[in-house]
Design an enzyme around this catalytic site. Structure first.
Site, PDB file in Angstrom:
ATOM      1  N   VAL A   1       0.829  -1.207   0.000  1.00  0.00           N
ATOM      2  CA  VAL A   1       0.000   0.000   0.000  1.00  0.00           C
ATOM      3  C   VAL A   1       0.869   1.264   0.000  1.00  0.00           C
ATOM      4  O   VAL A   1       0.367   2.368   0.139  1.00  0.00           O
ATOM      5  CB  VAL A   1      -0.957  -0.010   1.220  1.00  0.00           C
ATOM      6  CG1 VAL A   1      -1.960  -1.149   1.107  1.00  0.00           C
ATOM      7  CG2 VAL A   1      -0.189  -0.114   2.540  1.00  0.00           C
ATOM      8  N   ASP A   2       2.196   1.084  -0.160  1.00  0.00           N
ATOM      9  CA  ASP A   2       3.126   2.203   0.015  1.00  0.00           C
ATOM     10  C   ASP A   2       3.421   3.011  -1.256  1.00  0.00           C
ATOM     11  O   ASP A   2       4.027   4.076  -1.195  1.00  0.00           O
ATOM     12  CB  ASP A   2       4.452   1.695   0.619  1.00  0.00           C
ATOM     13  CG  ASP A   2       5.073   0.556  -0.201  1.00  0.00           C
ATOM     14  OD1 ASP A   2       4.921   0.541  -1.440  1.00  0.00           O
ATOM     15  OD2 ASP A   2       5.725  -0.324   0.413  1.00  0.00           O
TER      16      ASP A   2
ATOM     17  N   HIS B   1      -4.539  -4.348  -2.551  1.00  0.00           N
ATOM     18  CA  HIS B   1      -4.956  -3.974  -1.196  1.00  0.00           C
ATOM     19  C   HIS B   1      -5.094  -2.466  -1.002  1.00  0.00           C
ATOM     20  O   HIS B   1      -5.053  -1.980   0.118  1.00  0.00           O
ATOM     21  CB  HIS B   1      -3.989  -4.574  -0.164  1.00  0.00           C
ATOM     22  CG  HIS B   1      -4.046  -6.076  -0.108  1.00  0.00           C
ATOM     23  ND1 HIS B   1      -3.087  -6.865   0.512  1.00  0.00           N
ATOM     24  CD2 HIS B   1      -4.967  -6.943  -0.610  1.00  0.00           C
ATOM     25  CE1 HIS B   1      -3.425  -8.143   0.389  1.00  0.00           C
ATOM     26  NE2 HIS B   1      -4.545  -8.226  -0.296  1.00  0.00           N
TER      27      HIS B   1
ATOM     28  N   CYS C   1     -13.936   9.242   3.162  1.00  0.00           N
ATOM     29  CA  CYS C   1     -14.895   9.650   4.199  1.00  0.00           C
ATOM     30  C   CYS C   1     -15.961   8.567   4.358  1.00  0.00           C
ATOM     31  O   CYS C   1     -16.513   8.071   3.375  1.00  0.00           O
ATOM     32  CB  CYS C   1     -15.552  10.970   3.826  1.00  0.00           C
ATOM     33  SG  CYS C   1     -16.863  11.427   4.983  1.00  0.00           S
TER      34      CYS C   1
ATOM     35  N   CYS D   1     -13.466  14.642   7.493  1.00  0.00           N
ATOM     36  CA  CYS D   1     -13.804  15.205   6.181  1.00  0.00           C
ATOM     37  C   CYS D   1     -14.429  16.587   6.396  1.00  0.00           C
ATOM     38  O   CYS D   1     -14.905  16.893   7.501  1.00  0.00           O
ATOM     39  CB  CYS D   1     -14.818  14.261   5.544  1.00  0.00           C
ATOM     40  SG  CYS D   1     -15.411  14.763   3.939  1.00  0.00           S
TER      41      CYS D   1
ATOM     42  N   CYS E   1     -17.223  17.409   5.487  1.00  0.00           N
ATOM     43  CA  CYS E   1     -18.641  17.178   5.809  1.00  0.00           C
ATOM     44  C   CYS E   1     -18.828  16.768   7.273  1.00  0.00           C
ATOM     45  O   CYS E   1     -19.939  16.574   7.732  1.00  0.00           O
ATOM     46  CB  CYS E   1     -19.236  16.109   4.879  1.00  0.00           C
ATOM     47  SG  CYS E   1     -18.856  14.408   5.363  1.00  0.00           S
TER      48      CYS E   1
ATOM     49  N   GLY F   1       8.829 -11.482  -2.236  1.00  0.00           N
ATOM     50  CA  GLY F   1       8.704 -10.813  -0.939  1.00  0.00           C
ATOM     51  C   GLY F   1       7.332 -10.905  -0.320  1.00  0.00           C
ATOM     52  O   GLY F   1       6.867  -9.956   0.298  1.00  0.00           O
ATOM     53  N   THR F   2       6.688 -12.056  -0.477  1.00  0.00           N
ATOM     54  CA  THR F   2       5.395 -12.231   0.186  1.00  0.00           C
ATOM     55  C   THR F   2       5.354 -13.587   0.891  1.00  0.00           C
ATOM     56  O   THR F   2       5.873 -14.569   0.375  1.00  0.00           O
ATOM     57  CB  THR F   2       4.204 -12.091  -0.794  1.00  0.00           C
ATOM     58  OG1 THR F   2       2.986 -12.467  -0.110  1.00  0.00           O
ATOM     59  CG2 THR F   2       4.351 -12.930  -2.048  1.00  0.00           C
ATOM     60  N   SER F   3       4.715 -13.585   2.068  1.00  0.00           N
ATOM     61  CA  SER F   3       4.629 -14.822   2.853  1.00  0.00           C
ATOM     62  C   SER F   3       3.630 -15.791   2.235  1.00  0.00           C
ATOM     63  O   SER F   3       3.531 -16.936   2.663  1.00  0.00           O
ATOM     64  CB  SER F   3       4.229 -14.496   4.298  1.00  0.00           C
ATOM     65  OG  SER F   3       3.026 -13.759   4.310  1.00  0.00           O
TER      66      SER F   3
HETATM   67  P1  OAD Z   1       4.311 -10.501   5.096  1.00  0.00           P
HETATM   68  O1  OAD Z   1       4.846  -9.630   6.188  1.00  0.00           O
HETATM   69  O2  OAD Z   1       3.314 -11.531   5.463  1.00  0.00           O
HETATM   70  O3  OAD Z   1       5.495 -11.280   4.380  1.00  0.00           O
HETATM   71  C1  OAD Z   1       6.657 -10.640   3.933  1.00  0.00           C
HETATM   72  C2  OAD Z   1       7.602 -11.714   3.455  1.00  0.00           C
HETATM   73  O4  OAD Z   1       8.733 -11.065   2.913  1.00  0.00           O
HETATM   74  C3  OAD Z   1       8.097 -12.654   4.558  1.00  0.00           C
HETATM   75  O5  OAD Z   1       7.953 -14.010   4.136  1.00  0.00           O
HETATM   76  C4  OAD Z   1       9.563 -12.286   4.719  1.00  0.00           C
HETATM   77  O6  OAD Z   1      10.376 -13.409   4.992  1.00  0.00           O
HETATM   78  C5  OAD Z   1       9.897 -11.744   3.346  1.00  0.00           C
HETATM   79  N1  OAD Z   1      10.999 -10.755   3.311  1.00  0.00           N
HETATM   80  C6  OAD Z   1      11.368  -9.852   4.262  1.00  0.00           C
HETATM   81  N2  OAD Z   1      12.371  -9.104   3.817  1.00  0.00           N
HETATM   82  C7  OAD Z   1      12.676  -9.528   2.558  1.00  0.00           C
HETATM   83  C8  OAD Z   1      13.626  -9.147   1.569  1.00  0.00           C
HETATM   84  N3  OAD Z   1      14.494  -8.151   1.777  1.00  0.00           N
HETATM   85  N4  OAD Z   1      13.645  -9.826   0.393  1.00  0.00           N
HETATM   86  C9  OAD Z   1      12.758 -10.841   0.167  1.00  0.00           C
HETATM   87  N5  OAD Z   1      11.847 -11.241   1.061  1.00  0.00           N
HETATM   88  C10 OAD Z   1      11.787 -10.590   2.236  1.00  0.00           C
HETATM   89  O7  OAD Z   1       3.768  -9.523   3.968  1.00  0.00           O
HETATM   90  P2  OAD Z   1       2.773  -9.848   2.754  1.00  0.00           P
HETATM   91  O8  OAD Z   1       3.001 -11.208   2.227  1.00  0.00           O
HETATM   92  O9  OAD Z   1       2.844  -8.698   1.838  1.00  0.00           O
HETATM   93  O10 OAD Z   1      -2.877  -7.280   3.874  1.00  0.00           O
HETATM   94  O11 OAD Z   1       1.398  -9.825   3.497  1.00  0.00           O
HETATM   95  C11 OAD Z   1       0.227  -9.973   2.743  1.00  0.00           C
HETATM   96  C12 OAD Z   1      -0.874  -9.139   3.292  1.00  0.00           C
HETATM   97  O12 OAD Z   1      -1.094  -9.448   4.659  1.00  0.00           O
HETATM   98  C13 OAD Z   1      -0.605  -7.643   3.318  1.00  0.00           C
HETATM   99  O13 OAD Z   1      -0.872  -7.006   2.090  1.00  0.00           O
HETATM  100  C14 OAD Z   1      -1.529  -7.174   4.363  1.00  0.00           C
HETATM  101  C15 OAD Z   1      -1.193  -8.204   5.405  1.00  0.00           C
HETATM  102  O14 OAD Z   1      -1.950  -8.335   6.482  1.00  0.00           O
HETATM  103  C16 OAD Z   1      -3.829  -6.473   4.319  1.00  0.00           C
HETATM  104  O15 OAD Z   1      -3.610  -5.562   5.098  1.00  0.00           O
HETATM  105  C17 OAD Z   1      -5.182  -6.769   3.740  1.00  0.00           C
END
Ligand code: OAD
Length: 242
Positions: free
Chosen positions: A97-98, A113, A121, A142, A144, A181-183
């Site tokens: 979201v950044d 997301h 608002c 807001c 309003c 970079g996602t879990s």
């Molecule tokens: P997470 O915090 O769940 O996962 C981030 C992943 O990135 C982890 O597995 C880390 O090991 C890995 N990581 C950290 N640093 C890294 C690096 N330098 N290079 C590569 N990997 C690295 O974040 P998201 O998977 O984005 O949703 O989480 C998914 C969603 O859950 C988010 O969008 C948010 C959250 O709750 C909402 O808010 C709806």
């Protein structure tokens, strides 16, 4: 990567970690260390304590306002240009979201997301971009008189329909799906790699640690994406970061 003619990249908080933006599932620091982000990112949390939730998002907003794109963002922006110049399809889907992908020059980003730069608002539904940090009242109001909330998707809320549709379409048509970079635990985003795989795409993952997706990938590269991605593009296409 050299053989791919249609690439989808899905990014998560790990892509911004090297820019100093905390991920969701790593331990938080300082003031926020005792809060679980998953418990702050819900409509119920906002109804219960709008000030707390607004302060947490404002803290993230302030942090992001000082952050710059890192080599992973820049490599993905280059890959988009390179793919398009070579007549290939490229779609960047992000859970972040950044807006650091925007800052790196990526275009046509599918923000699953939402973004913390737009606040909406709850009374009149007006959406406004908020770039000045920090807010002076929590939650911000807001004109309003209604309370405003961040334009992000919270747990339990539906994803923006058009964006989800475009994302599903792209995932079902790609021949290479790259998860960075996602879990890979939050759905529906985490399901995209599975549907791409069912349609015959190759799946690659770059992440600091193994995820539930790892066993299903063709390649799983473990480490920092700010190092691995530029190196991968260098080896595949001679990419040399500016
Ligand atoms: P997470 O915090 O769940 O996962 C981030 C992943 O990135 C982890 O597995 C880390 O090991 C890995 N990581 C950290 N640093 C890294 C690096 N330098 N290079 C590569 N990997 C690295 O974040 P998201 O998977 O984005 O949703 O989480 C998914 C969603 O859950 C988010 O969008 C948010 C959250 O709750 C909402 O808010 C709806």
């Amino acid at each position: 990567m050299q053989d791919a003619s249609s690439i989808v990249v899905l990014t998560g908080a790990g892509v911004s970690a090297e820019s100093g933006v905390p991920t969701f599932r790593d331990v938080q620091e300082g003031l926020w260390a005792r809060y679980d982000p998953a418990e702050l990112a819900t409509p119920e949390a906002y109804s219960r304590d709008p000030e707390l939730v607004a302060r947490w998002y404002d803290w993230r907003r302030t942090l992001c306002s000082k952050a710059s794109p890192n080599p992973a963002h820049l490599a993905l922006s280059w890959l988009e240009r390179f793919s398009r110049e070579n007549g290939h399809r490229f779609n960047l889907v992000t859970q972040n979201v950044d807006r650091l992908h925007h800052a790196a020059g990526s275009t046509g980003i599918l923000e699953l997301h939402g973004t913390l730069w737009i606040w909406r608002c709850l009374r009149c539904a007006e959406e406004r971009e908020e770039r000045v940090v920090p807010f002076t009242e929590y939650p911000p109001r807001c004109s309003c008189g209604g309370l405003r909330r961040p334009g992000v998707v919270w747990f339990g809320e539906a994803l923006p329909e058009g964006i989800l549709e475009a994302t599903n379409q792209a995932a079902s048509e790609c021949d290479l799906f790259l998860s960075v970079g996602t879990s890979a635990v939050v759905y529906p985003a985490a399901g995209l790699a599975h549907s791409a795989r069912r349609r015959g795409a190759r799946i690659a993952e770059i992440n600091a640690q193994p995820t539930p997706l790892s066993p299903l990938t063709h390649w799983s590269l473990q480490g920092n994406c700010g190092e691995i991605l530029p190196e991968l593009l260098h080896q595949a296409f001679g990419y040399a970061p500016a």
